[in-house]
Design an enzyme around this catalytic site. Structure first.
Site, mmCIF file in Angstrom:
data_model
loop_
_atom_site.group_PDB
_atom_site.id
_atom_site.type_symbol
_atom_site.label_atom_id
_atom_site.label_comp_id
_atom_site.label_asym_id
_atom_site.label_seq_id
_atom_site.Cartn_x
_atom_site.Cartn_y
_atom_site.Cartn_z
ATOM 1 N N ASP A 35 0.798 -1.263 -0.036
ATOM 2 C CA ASP A 35 0.077 0.157 0.097
ATOM 3 C C ASP A 35 1.061 1.209 -0.074
ATOM 4 O O ASP A 35 1.942 1.343 0.559
ATOM 5 C CB ASP A 35 -1.080 -0.050 1.357
ATOM 6 C CG ASP A 35 -2.095 0.887 1.105
ATOM 7 O OD1 ASP A 35 -3.329 0.378 1.031
ATOM 8 O OD2 ASP A 35 -1.858 2.192 1.100
ATOM 9 N N HIS B 148 -10.875 -6.701 -13.411
ATOM 10 C CA HIS B 148 -11.423 -5.499 -12.665
ATOM 11 C C HIS B 148 -12.960 -5.827 -12.448
ATOM 12 O O HIS B 148 -13.949 -6.203 -13.307
ATOM 13 C CB HIS B 148 -11.506 -4.234 -13.670
ATOM 14 C CG HIS B 148 -12.222 -3.410 -13.067
ATOM 15 N ND1 HIS B 148 -11.452 -2.222 -12.185
ATOM 16 C CD2 HIS B 148 -13.720 -2.891 -13.297
ATOM 17 C CE1 HIS B 148 -12.327 -1.209 -12.022
ATOM 18 N NE2 HIS B 148 -13.455 -1.539 -12.328
ATOM 19 N N THR C 231 -12.121 3.498 -1.130
ATOM 20 C CA THR C 231 -11.790 4.855 -2.024
ATOM 21 C C THR C 231 -11.247 4.422 -3.493
ATOM 22 O O THR C 231 -11.309 5.415 -4.348
ATOM 23 C CB THR C 231 -10.681 5.655 -1.285
ATOM 24 O OG1 THR C 231 -9.417 4.618 -1.150
ATOM 25 C CG2 THR C 231 -11.087 6.068 -0.059
ATOM 26 N N HIS D 215 -10.126 -5.059 -3.612
ATOM 27 C CA HIS D 215 -8.969 -5.363 -3.011
ATOM 28 C C HIS D 215 -8.975 -5.622 -1.416
ATOM 29 O O HIS D 215 -10.125 -5.203 -0.871
ATOM 30 C CB HIS D 215 -8.111 -4.127 -3.206
ATOM 31 C CG HIS D 215 -8.564 -2.765 -2.579
ATOM 32 N ND1 HIS D 215 -9.513 -2.122 -3.184
ATOM 33 C CD2 HIS D 215 -8.674 -2.074 -1.544
ATOM 34 C CE1 HIS D 215 -10.064 -1.025 -2.512
ATOM 35 N NE2 HIS D 215 -9.403 -1.164 -1.522
ATOM 36 N N HIS E 152 -7.191 -5.561 2.133
ATOM 37 C CA HIS E 152 -5.796 -5.231 2.766
ATOM 38 C C HIS E 152 -5.264 -6.505 3.475
ATOM 39 O O HIS E 152 -6.150 -6.784 4.509
ATOM 40 C CB HIS E 152 -6.123 -4.031 3.675
ATOM 41 C CG HIS E 152 -6.735 -2.676 2.975
ATOM 42 N ND1 HIS E 152 -6.158 -1.811 2.894
ATOM 43 C CD2 HIS E 152 -8.004 -2.550 2.413
ATOM 44 C CE1 HIS E 152 -6.839 -0.821 2.193
ATOM 45 N NE2 HIS E 152 -7.962 -1.245 1.992
HETATM 46 P P1 5GP Z 1 -9.738 1.553 0.244
HETATM 47 O O1 5GP Z 1 -9.830 2.704 0.972
HETATM 48 O O2 5GP Z 1 -10.464 1.598 -0.904
HETATM 49 O O3 5GP Z 1 -10.022 0.187 1.057
HETATM 50 O O4 5GP Z 1 -8.442 1.343 0.186
HETATM 51 C C1 5GP Z 1 -7.505 1.829 -0.884
HETATM 52 C C2 5GP Z 1 -5.950 1.772 -0.595
HETATM 53 O O5 5GP Z 1 -5.242 1.872 -1.859
HETATM 54 C C3 5GP Z 1 -5.655 2.756 0.554
HETATM 55 O O6 5GP Z 1 -5.165 2.131 1.577
HETATM 56 C C4 5GP Z 1 -4.397 3.593 -0.362
HETATM 57 O O7 5GP Z 1 -3.471 3.835 0.298
HETATM 58 C C5 5GP Z 1 -4.103 2.660 -1.545
HETATM 59 N N1 5GP Z 1 -3.478 3.288 -2.968
HETATM 60 C C6 5GP Z 1 -4.201 4.171 -3.521
HETATM 61 N N2 5GP Z 1 -3.851 4.339 -4.747
HETATM 62 C C7 5GP Z 1 -2.644 3.569 -4.600
HETATM 63 C C8 5GP Z 1 -1.399 3.564 -5.437
HETATM 64 O O8 5GP Z 1 -1.476 4.186 -6.614
HETATM 65 N N3 5GP Z 1 -0.429 2.482 -5.314
HETATM 66 C C9 5GP Z 1 -0.445 1.986 -4.171
HETATM 67 N N4 5GP Z 1 0.482 1.088 -3.945
HETATM 68 N N5 5GP Z 1 -1.682 2.001 -3.152
HETATM 69 C C10 5GP Z 1 -2.480 2.946 -3.478
HETATM 70 ZN ZN ZN Z 2 -9.468 -2.177 -12.146
#
Ligand code: 5GP
Ligand code: ZN
Length: 116
Positions: free
Chosen positions: A32, A48, A97, A102, A104
């Site tokens: 991340d 996707h 976001t 995905h 984590h």
């Molecule tokens: P969500 O908030 O959707 O559960 O998690 C999205 C995650 O993607 C966040 O933890 C954010 O830091 C990570 N993230 C967003 N853009 C990028 C990117 O361009 N590269 C990487 N490695 N992580 C990203």
């Molecule tokens: Zn995608």
């Protein structure tokens, strides 16, 4: 299938860089960009899918595969003894976001604020 506007599709196809820790024909796992704990890896399908809500019966094997990849990565990254979490946010109340499914993988430090 991929979405040309999706950041995780671009990472999976290596159009934009990421620190990839694992990949196979179905999934890619990378660090991340904004780690919340010492081990913070995102496991994404190459396909996707916008999120958990987009899953169908056709993806049953894929989700099982992701869980086993998470378990394997937890071992390789050294967090199995102390413990780890596997989290997927879905929708606004959960704080999603990026709208490419995905998971984590989180570990390496005690996680404050036990939610469940
Ligand atoms: P969500 O908030 O959707 O559960 O998690 C999205 C995650 O993607 C966040 O933890 C954010 O830091 C990570 N993230 C967003 N853009 C990028 C990117 O361009 N590269 C990487 N490695 N992580 C990203
Ligand atoms: Zn995608």
């Amino acid at each position: 299938m991929s979405d040309p506007n999706c950041i995780f599709c671009k990472i999976a196809s290596k159009q934009i860089p990421a620190f990839i820790v694992y990949e196979d024909e179905q999934v890619v796992a990378f660090k991340d960009i904004s780690p919340q704990v010492p081990v913070h890896v995102l496991i994404v399908p190459r396909l996707h899918l916008a999120g958990l809500d987009a899953l169908t019966e056709a993806h049953r094997e894929l989700v099982g595969h992701i869980a086993l990849v998470a378990q394997q990565l937890a071992k390789e990254l050294g967090v199995t003894t102390r413990g780890y979490r596997l989290v997927a946010n879905c929708g606004p109340d959960a704080g999603q976001t990026v709208f490419h499914l995905h998971f984590h993988l989180l570990g390496g430090a005690p996680m404050a604020g036990k939610m469940v």
